[in-house]
Scaffold this active site. Structure first.
Site, PDB file in Angstrom:
ATOM      1  N   SER A   1     -10.880  26.993 -27.831  1.00  0.00           N
ATOM      2  CA  SER A   1     -11.073  25.785 -28.627  1.00  0.00           C
ATOM      3  C   SER A   1      -9.927  25.687 -29.632  1.00  0.00           C
ATOM      4  CB  SER A   1     -12.413  25.873 -29.360  1.00  0.00           C
ATOM      5  OG  SER A   1     -12.390  25.066 -30.516  1.00  0.00           O
TER       6      SER A   1
ATOM      7  N   SER B   1       0.834  -1.212   0.000  1.00  0.00           N
ATOM      8  CA  SER B   1       0.000   0.000   0.000  1.00  0.00           C
ATOM      9  C   SER B   1       0.859   1.249   0.000  1.00  0.00           C
ATOM     10  CB  SER B   1      -0.928   0.009   1.221  1.00  0.00           C
ATOM     11  OG  SER B   1      -0.171  -0.054   2.409  1.00  0.00           O
TER      12      SER B   1
ATOM     13  N   GLN C   1      -7.382  -1.439   4.019  1.00  0.00           N
ATOM     14  CA  GLN C   1      -6.260  -0.759   3.368  1.00  0.00           C
ATOM     15  C   GLN C   1      -6.750   0.047   2.146  1.00  0.00           C
ATOM     16  OE1 GLN C   1      -2.289  -2.651   3.205  1.00  0.00           O
ATOM     17  NE2 GLN C   1      -2.668  -2.835   1.017  1.00  0.00           N
TER      18      GLN C   1
ATOM     19  N   GLU D   1     -17.044  23.794 -15.736  1.00  0.00           N
ATOM     20  CA  GLU D   1     -17.431  22.464 -16.235  1.00  0.00           C
ATOM     21  C   GLU D   1     -16.655  21.365 -15.514  1.00  0.00           C
ATOM     22  OE1 GLU D   1     -17.175  22.410 -20.527  1.00  0.00           O
ATOM     23  OE2 GLU D   1     -18.323  24.262 -20.654  1.00  0.00           O
TER      24      GLU D   1
ATOM     25  N   ASN E   1     -14.417  29.169 -23.406  1.00  0.00           N
ATOM     26  CA  ASN E   1     -15.259  28.182 -22.719  1.00  0.00           C
ATOM     27  C   ASN E   1     -15.124  28.240 -21.199  1.00  0.00           C
ATOM     28  OD1 ASN E   1     -16.092  27.164 -25.217  1.00  0.00           O
ATOM     29  ND2 ASN E   1     -14.297  25.825 -25.319  1.00  0.00           N
TER      30      ASN E   1
ATOM     31  N   LYS F   1     -14.209  30.850 -29.602  1.00  0.00           N
ATOM     32  CA  LYS F   1     -14.684  30.277 -28.347  1.00  0.00           C
ATOM     33  C   LYS F   1     -13.897  30.716 -27.122  1.00  0.00           C
ATOM     34  CE  LYS F   1     -17.183  26.743 -28.357  1.00  0.00           C
ATOM     35  NZ  LYS F   1     -18.582  26.601 -27.992  1.00  0.00           N
TER      36      LYS F   1
ATOM     37  N   THR G   1     -37.261  29.480 -11.587  1.00  0.00           N
ATOM     38  CA  THR G   1     -37.678  28.140 -11.157  1.00  0.00           C
ATOM     39  C   THR G   1     -37.859  27.365 -12.455  1.00  0.00           C
ATOM     40  OG1 THR G   1     -40.030  28.702 -11.209  1.00  0.00           O
ATOM     41  CG2 THR G   1     -38.927  28.987  -9.091  1.00  0.00           C
ATOM     42  N   HIS G   2     -37.578  26.095 -12.436  1.00  0.00           N
ATOM     43  CA  HIS G   2     -37.606  25.264 -13.659  1.00  0.00           C
ATOM     44  C   HIS G   2     -36.725  25.868 -14.746  1.00  0.00           C
ATOM     45  CE1 HIS G   2     -41.168  23.462 -11.748  1.00  0.00           C
ATOM     46  NE2 HIS G   2     -41.533  24.724 -11.506  1.00  0.00           N
TER      47      HIS G   2
ATOM     48  N   TYR H   1      -9.729  -5.338  12.797  1.00  0.00           N
ATOM     49  CA  TYR H   1      -9.067  -4.932  11.550  1.00  0.00           C
ATOM     50  C   TYR H   1      -9.161  -6.039  10.494  1.00  0.00           C
ATOM     51  CZ  TYR H   1      -5.638  -3.509   8.124  1.00  0.00           C
ATOM     52  OH  TYR H   1      -5.038  -3.163   6.938  1.00  0.00           O
TER      53      TYR H   1
ATOM     54  N   LYS I   1      -7.742   4.540   1.902  1.00  0.00           N
ATOM     55  CA  LYS I   1      -7.023   5.819   1.813  1.00  0.00           C
ATOM     56  C   LYS I   1      -7.201   6.549   0.491  1.00  0.00           C
ATOM     57  CE  LYS I   1      -4.169   3.770   5.021  1.00  0.00           C
ATOM     58  NZ  LYS I   1      -4.773   2.467   4.641  1.00  0.00           N
TER      59      LYS I   1
END
Ligand code: ARG
Length: 462
Positions: free
Chosen positions: A278, A24, A323, A291, A286, A284, A156-157, A318, A326
């Site tokens: 882009s 690990s 293990q 995102e 962006n 563009k 709304t919506h 245990y 993490k």
């Protein structure tokens, strides 16, 4: 090849695949600072109860300090054959200082050691997250303060609903992230107990002082039950849940910014430094940061589900399954930290496009509710007021007009309850300022709420 600390009972060498499969250290090497901190506290406690001589304690503490230094300088080589960070560090310590190193593992096992290291690691991460959240909250509030008078179409919506102060909208996020801050602090409170000295699961016959170790590591006290201490990962699940919820909140803001930035809206101008272009379309710009924040939520949720599933139905105490705990936590918390920082910068540099907002407020009959509320205040039953306003909106749509085109006389064609002040009542500014109910969007309310939020944020972290 280095000899494993447990090799005494074995007559065959570990298969190479099993070595790779069970190691690990590729993940838990990240716990090196906490592992060394825990070992130093343990050694000092063993010295206090008379188990180590002054010289032995000094050799351990100095030896661990030197190893810490080497790791931080990048000159320490972790060996996967020694499985994990704990055995790597202990093996190297014993190689450097001899017999005293071999005494360090008295009255502890890797089970309580890893549980302690991991709690310390999560605690450090949560402290950083709390700090980042406070910066972000301050940024949101500064933005809100600058935009009490900026009116946006509340939705709304995802359709025009009622005008609201942009500051009021941002204060909704302030509430969310204040709750996140509170949740992380609460998680920290339960986390902050020390497993060390529980040994494998049953405790130890050595006359140790677990309170001393706990104090040295800044815990509020030792975990009460040695079996729970080595098998509990609630703190990790809770931290990831809190992180998931905070990511969900960030993703909602990210999504709104993406929508506001899209061409049909153009409500906001994003800072160039927080956008990308882009490779084919030269025009563009962006909103990639927003995102990616939206996109990274999946990984954090995934980590939470992975951890909950790993822990499901595990018998006490245990088990090696644990293990696997993490990676999802480390990745999830790191992701959250980056996302908070990225959103702090994005929101800080975001400019509102007042022209586009004004144009948008003129569309969609956004103050239709004010017409109905006006009639209701004149004594017309709200249901009737709603119907009359609906008819009016329908007529206006058919004629390609809006509420702002109507004179008081035009209004009176629909109801004689309208007085001359109706014309004023349907402006977005008045619509906002009339909503003085507690928690409502009236600008005087919002200014007061900003002061309250400022005080709450300043109190955090005390
Ligand atoms: N590498 C292990 C983990 O992360 C440490 C504890 C191992 N204990 C054991 N008995 N195998 O969980």
């Amino acid at each position: 090849m280095k000899e494993k600390p447990w090799s005494g009972r074995f007559s065959q060498e570990t298969d190479a695949l099993v070595e790779e499969f069970t190691q690990s250290v590729s993940v838990d090497a990240n716990l090196y600072a906490q592992d060394i901190e825990g070992s130093i506290a343990h050694a000092c406690m063993l010295h206090s109860v008379g188990f180590l001589t002054d010289a032995e304690r000094d050799a351990i503490v100095d030896g661990l300090g030197a190893i810490l230094n080497d790791i931080e300088e990048g000159v320490f080589e972790f060996d996967p054959a020694l499985e994990d960070v704990h055995m790597n560090i202990e093996d190297e310590l014993t190689r450097r200082i001899g017999e005293a190193g071999g005494k360090l593992h008295t009255a502890r096992s890797r089970n309580d050691q890893v549980a302690t290291d991991f709690r310390l690691y999560v605690r450090d991460s949560l402290e950083e997250i709390l700090r980042l959240l406070r910066d972000f909250l301050t940024g949101l509030l500064d933005k809100a303060e600058a935009h009490v008078d900026t009116i946006i179409p509340g939705m709304t919506h995802l359709q025009h609903a009622q005008p609201v102060s942009f500051a009021h909208h941002l204060l909704a996020y302030v509430e969310m992230f204040l709750r996140d801050h509170d949740r992380f602090e609460d998680c920290m409170r339960r986390l902050n107990l020390c497993p060390l000295g529980s040994a494998a699961l049953a405790g130890t016959p050595h006359p140790i002082d677990r309170f001393l170790t706990s104090d040295a590591l800044g815990f509020d006290g030792p975990c009460n039950n040695s079996i729970d201490a080595v098998s509990d990962r609630d703190f990790a699940c809770e931290a990831l849940f809190c992180a998931s919820l905070a990511m969900m909140h960030l993703s909602r803001l990210a999504e709104e910014i993406i929508v506001w930035n899209s061409k049909p809206y153009s409500f906001v101008e994003l800072p160039d430094a927080y956008c990308t272009g882009s490779s084919i379309m030269p025009q563009k710009k962006n909103p990639d940061v927003a995102e990616l924040v939206r996109g990274k939520v999946g990984g954090v949720y995934g980590g939470l589900v992975a951890l909950l599933t790993t822990m499901k139905a595990l018998p006490l105490a245990y088990n090696r399954d644990m293990q696997e705990d993490k990676k999802p936590v480390m990745e999830g918390l790191d992701t959250l930290m980056m996302c908070i920082e990225a959103m702090t910068g994005l929101v800080g540099g975001m400019e509102m496009n007042r022209e586009a907002l004004e144009k948008s407020l003129g569309e969609g009959f956004i103050t239709a509710t004010d017409v109905a509320d006006y009639l209701a205040a004149q004594g017309v039953p709200f249901r009737e007021a709603h119907r009359v306003t609906g008819v009016m909106v329908s007529d206006l749509i058919a004629r390609g007009r809006t509420l702002a085109d109507l004179s008081a006389d035009d209004f009176r064609k629909y109801s004689d309850a309208f007085e001359d002040d109706i014309v004023e009542a349907v402006t977005p500014e008045n619509s906002v300022d009339r909503r003085t109910s507690f928690g409502g969007t009236a600008r005087e309310n919002v200014s007061r709420m900003i002061l309250g939020a400022r005080a709450r944020i300043e109190d955090l972290g005390d």
